[in-house]
Structure formats: structure tokens, C-alpha cells
Design a protein around this motif. Structure first.
Motif, PDB file in Angstrom:
ATOM      1  N   PRO A 111       0.836  -1.203   0.000  1.00 45.08           N
ATOM      2  CA  PRO A 111       0.000   0.000   0.000  1.00 45.08           C
ATOM      3  C   PRO A 111       0.867   1.248   0.000  1.00 45.08           C
ATOM      4  O   PRO A 111       1.983   1.252   0.540  1.00 45.08           O
ATOM      5  N   LEU A 112       0.356   2.309  -0.587  1.00 42.61           N
ATOM      6  CA  LEU A 112       1.113   3.550  -0.715  1.00 42.61           C
ATOM      7  C   LEU A 112       1.610   4.051   0.641  1.00 42.61           C
ATOM      8  O   LEU A 112       2.782   4.428   0.777  1.00 42.61           O
ATOM      9  N   GLY A 113       0.747   4.048   1.646  1.00 43.92           N
ATOM     10  CA  GLY A 113       1.131   4.559   2.960  1.00 43.92           C
ATOM     11  C   GLY A 113       2.283   3.788   3.582  1.00 43.92           C
ATOM     12  O   GLY A 113       3.179   4.372   4.201  1.00 43.92           O
ATOM     13  N   ILE A 114       2.285   2.479   3.417  1.00 39.17           N
ATOM     14  CA  ILE A 114       3.349   1.660   3.999  1.00 39.17           C
ATOM     15  C   ILE A 114       4.662   1.872   3.250  1.00 39.17           C
ATOM     16  O   ILE A 114       5.730   2.004   3.859  1.00 39.17           O
ATOM     17  N   GLY A 154      -1.471  -6.746  12.386  1.00 39.04           N
ATOM     18  CA  GLY A 154      -2.555  -7.556  11.843  1.00 39.04           C
ATOM     19  C   GLY A 154      -2.647  -7.521  10.337  1.00 39.04           C
ATOM     20  O   GLY A 154      -3.171  -8.436   9.716  1.00 39.04           O
ATOM     21  N   GLY A 155      -2.140  -6.439   9.720  1.00 35.62           N
ATOM     22  CA  GLY A 155      -2.199  -6.358   8.273  1.00 35.62           C
ATOM     23  C   GLY A 155      -1.064  -7.132   7.630  1.00 35.62           C
ATOM     24  O   GLY A 155       0.047  -7.191   8.142  1.00 35.62           O
ATOM     25  N   GLU A 156      -1.334  -7.755   6.483  1.00 35.32           N
ATOM     26  CA  GLU A 156      -0.306  -8.511   5.782  1.00 35.32           C
ATOM     27  C   GLU A 156       0.603  -7.566   5.004  1.00 35.32           C
ATOM     28  O   GLU A 156       0.150  -6.637   4.354  1.00 35.32           O
ATOM     29  N   VAL A 157       1.898  -7.808   5.088  1.00 34.25           N
ATOM     30  CA  VAL A 157       2.875  -6.990   4.376  1.00 34.25           C
ATOM     31  C   VAL A 157       3.729  -7.903   3.511  1.00 34.25           C
ATOM     32  O   VAL A 157       4.283  -8.894   3.987  1.00 34.25           O
ATOM     33  N   ASN A 158       3.825  -7.570   2.235  1.00 33.39           N
ATOM     34  CA  ASN A 158       4.635  -8.339   1.304  1.00 33.39           C
ATOM     35  C   ASN A 158       6.108  -8.145   1.640  1.00 33.39           C
ATOM     36  O   ASN A 158       6.607  -7.009   1.654  1.00 33.39           O
ATOM     37  N   LEU A 159       6.815  -9.239   1.925  1.00 32.99           N
ATOM     38  CA  LEU A 159       8.199  -9.153   2.371  1.00 32.99           C
ATOM     39  C   LEU A 159       9.101  -8.584   1.288  1.00 32.99           C
ATOM     40  O   LEU A 159       9.973  -7.746   1.572  1.00 32.99           O
ATOM     41  N   VAL A 160       8.904  -8.999   0.038  1.00 36.81           N
ATOM     42  CA  VAL A 160       9.737  -8.482  -1.055  1.00 36.81           C
ATOM     43  C   VAL A 160       9.506  -6.981  -1.216  1.00 36.81           C
ATOM     44  O   VAL A 160      10.449  -6.204  -1.385  1.00 36.81           O
ATOM     45  N   GLY A 161       8.239  -6.575  -1.134  1.00 38.57           N
ATOM     46  CA  GLY A 161       7.932  -5.146  -1.218  1.00 38.57           C
ATOM     47  C   GLY A 161       8.587  -4.374  -0.092  1.00 38.57           C
ATOM     48  O   GLY A 161       9.091  -3.263  -0.297  1.00 38.57           O
ATOM     49  N   LEU A 162       8.596  -4.959   1.115  1.00 38.48           N
ATOM     50  CA  LEU A 162       9.219  -4.299   2.264  1.00 38.48           C
ATOM     51  C   LEU A 162      10.723  -4.147   2.046  1.00 38.48           C
ATOM     52  O   LEU A 162      11.305  -3.103   2.358  1.00 38.48           O
ATOM     53  N   LEU A 163      11.358  -5.172   1.477  1.00 38.37           N
ATOM     54  CA  LEU A 163      12.796  -5.101   1.209  1.00 38.37           C
ATOM     55  C   LEU A 163      13.109  -4.025   0.170  1.00 38.37           C
ATOM     56  O   LEU A 163      14.096  -3.294   0.290  1.00 38.37           O
TER      57      LEU A 163
END
Length: 315
Positions: A111-114, A154-163
Motif C-alpha cells: 500500500p502507498l502509505g506503507i 494484523g495487516g499482511e505486508v509483502n516481504l519483497v515489497g518491504l525489502l
């Protein structure tokens, strides 16, 4: 440089920024900063709409190509510079191109905010780096806690996106350092324009290889031009005008609102709903950024402030 705006050296104007100054002279500088933030995040929202057609690589290519073309027309820089100046320009352009690639690759998965919140850790780390104040350690812990909340909430975060977002954050930190060198070795917007060309030379071949003929569809080209205007030209001009009329530290504090604004625009425009724990994480980073900016030394340079944006915004 201190907070006394009367002692700050004037920021050079291009024809566009001069026009902005005349047209928006009656608009409060605070409103100009907020308009710039909204413009950048609307540009990011537009970028996400393009991903389905040309992918993240193609979107970066469009943005940097049109931004480079516009800035070259505005500044018309001379390539006659010293070898040292060209070294800095190339380093600036490579950093800018890699930063945009990482950010858009994260935006394609988060998501844009994250994505914006994680990317903000880069300038925050620069602002806190080398500090020995215990309060700055608190801001660092608070920002780190925000990242933990993003990963374990609680929200799911894509690990690759986070990296990729963390990669964009690291590039943004480096970008701040290189931007300071660019200001020392080039004049007015010449280094910015030439550096943007270098960034475009990095991104455009990758985008063309990935997206091919999809990039030359008329509506895609129009959207790419709009993306460059919203993400680079408009906020750059608004920020320059605002910085003429407010202390850099106040500007930095206002820019700390960017992760929150990104989350709101993601919700309203893209219908991206964050979990309550992710909203708390965004708030942690915003508070840490405001705290780091308020606690900066009086003689700190604008480019060292945690949230301070530079001639081209990374997101």
C-alpha cells in the motif's frame, strides 16, 4: 545555516519557479508545502494505476524521461563542468534512478502509505546519524518500533515489497548526502537537470526492455507526463517558493506529515485500507521524524533534516 530566514541565501529561480512565486505570492507557505505533499502522493497514486499497463519499470522510465525533458527545457544546463562536478552529477543521477526503481517496485507490492513510511526511514537515519542525544535515540527506537508493527501487525505486508522499500530508504539517505555535494559543485538547477538525465538513462532502457511498445500508447505518454509534473516539477516549484518564506526547520516538520498523507491518499484514491496497527506504525514514524527535526541543531542544513525533500522527490 540557522533558522533565521532573513539570513538564508536566496534559492535560484528558473522561469517556472519565478512564475510560481508571482502566481502564488499570496498563498501561505504552509499551504504551499501541503499542496506539494498532496501533489507527490497523487503522483504515486497515478503511478500505481500505470503498473497494470507498463509495470513498475515502465512507470519509472516514463517519470524520469519526462522529468528530465522538462528540467532540461527549464534550466538549459551547460555540460561544461569540471571532472569533479560531473562525478557528482553522475553519482546523483545513479542514486536517483536506483531510488525511484526501488520505490516503485515496493509500491507495486505494498500500500502507498506503507511504502512511503518505510522509505522515510532513510532521511530519518541521516538526521539521527552521529547524534549523542538520548532523545534522538528515543526517536530512533520509536521509528524502529513502527517498522516492527508494520511487519508483525494484523495487516499482511509483502516481504519483497518491504525489502524494496528499505532499499529505497537506503538510497534516499545516500541521495541526501549526494544532493549536498551536488549543491556545492553545480549552480542553480544545472546539476539537477543533468543528474535527472543520468537517472533517465539508467531507467529508460530497463523500462523499454520490460514494457516495449506499451510505453508509446498516447494515453500512457499523457499519464507519464502527468506523473512527472505531479511527482517532480509541481512539488519542486512549490517547495522552493515555500522555503523562501519559512525557516528550513518548519519546512522539515511539515514534511514529516508525508507518510500520513500517503496513507490517506492511498485510502481515498486507491481504496487501500490499512490495519489499525499499521496506522499506529505510520504515526510512530511521523512522530519520530517531527521529533528529530525539532531537535536538530540550530545550524543544521536543510538537506540534513529528516523529512526534508530535495529538488526531485523520490516518491
Amino acid at each position: 545555516m540557522n533558522d533565521d530566514s532573513s539570513r538564508r541565501e536566496p534559492i535560484p529561480r528558473s522561469s517556472l519557479t519565478g512564475l510560481v512565486g508571482r502566481g502564488l505570492g499570496g498563498v501561505p507557505p504552509t499551504a504551499l508545502v501541503l499542496l506539494g505533499i498532496v501533489s507527490v502522493q497523487l503522483g504515486s497514486a497515478l503511478a500505481k494505476q500505470l503498473f497494470g499497463e507498463v509495470g513498475s519499470f515502465g512507470t519509472v522510465a516514463l517519470r524520469l524521461f519526462f522529468a528530465a525533458a522538462i528540467l532540461m527545457l527549464l534550466w538549459r544546463p551547460s555540460p561544461r563542468m569540471s571532472r569533479r562536478a560531473w562525478t557528482v552529477v553522475v553519482a546523483y543521477g545513479l542514486t536517483l534512478g536506483l531510488m525511484n526503481l526501488c520505490f516503485y517496485l515496493s509500491l507495486d507490492r505494498l500500500p502507498l502509505g506503507i511504502a512511503v513510511t518505510v522509505e522515510f526511514l532513510g532521511p530519518l537515519a541521516v538526521a539521527l546519524g552521529g547524534s549523542r542525544r538520548w532523545l534522538d535515540a528515543l526517536w530512533a527506537v520509536l521509528a524502529g518500533g513502527g517498522v516492527v508493527l508494520l511487519m508483525g501487525g494484523g495487516g499482511e505486508v509483502n516481504l519483497v515489497g518491504l525489502l524494496f522499500a528499505l532499499g529505497a530508504a537506503a538510497c534516499w539517505g545516500l541521495y541526501i548526502v549526494v544532493s549536498a555535494a551536488l549543491g556545492r559543485h553545480t549552480t542553480e538547477g544545472n546539476g539537477l537537470a543533468l543528474g535527472m538525465v543520468v537517472a533517465a538513462l539508467v531507467a529508460v532502457p530497463i523500462g523499454v526492455a520490460d514494457s516495449g511498445a506499451a510505453l508509446i500508447q498516447p494515453w500512457v505518454l499523457v499519464a507519464g507526463l502527468g506523473l512527472a509534473l505531479l511527482s517532480s516539477v509541481v512539488p519542486y516549484s512549490l517547495d522552493l517558493e515555500a522555503l523562501r518564506r519559512m525557516p528550513p526547520r518548519v519546512f522539515g516538520i511539515l514534511m514529516s506529515l508525508e507518510p500520513a498523507m500517503a496513507s490517506l491518499i492511498g485510502l481515498v484514491v486507491l481504496h487501500e485500507v490499512l490495519h489499525w496497527s499499521q496506522w499506529i506504525a505510520v504515526l510512530c514514524v511521523v512522530i519520530a521524524s517531527v521529533g528529530a527535526t525539532r531537535g536538530a541543531r540550530p545550524d543544521v542544513r536543510p538537506e540534513d533534516l529528516a523529512p526534508a525533500q530535495h529538488p526531485d522527490r523520490p516518491n
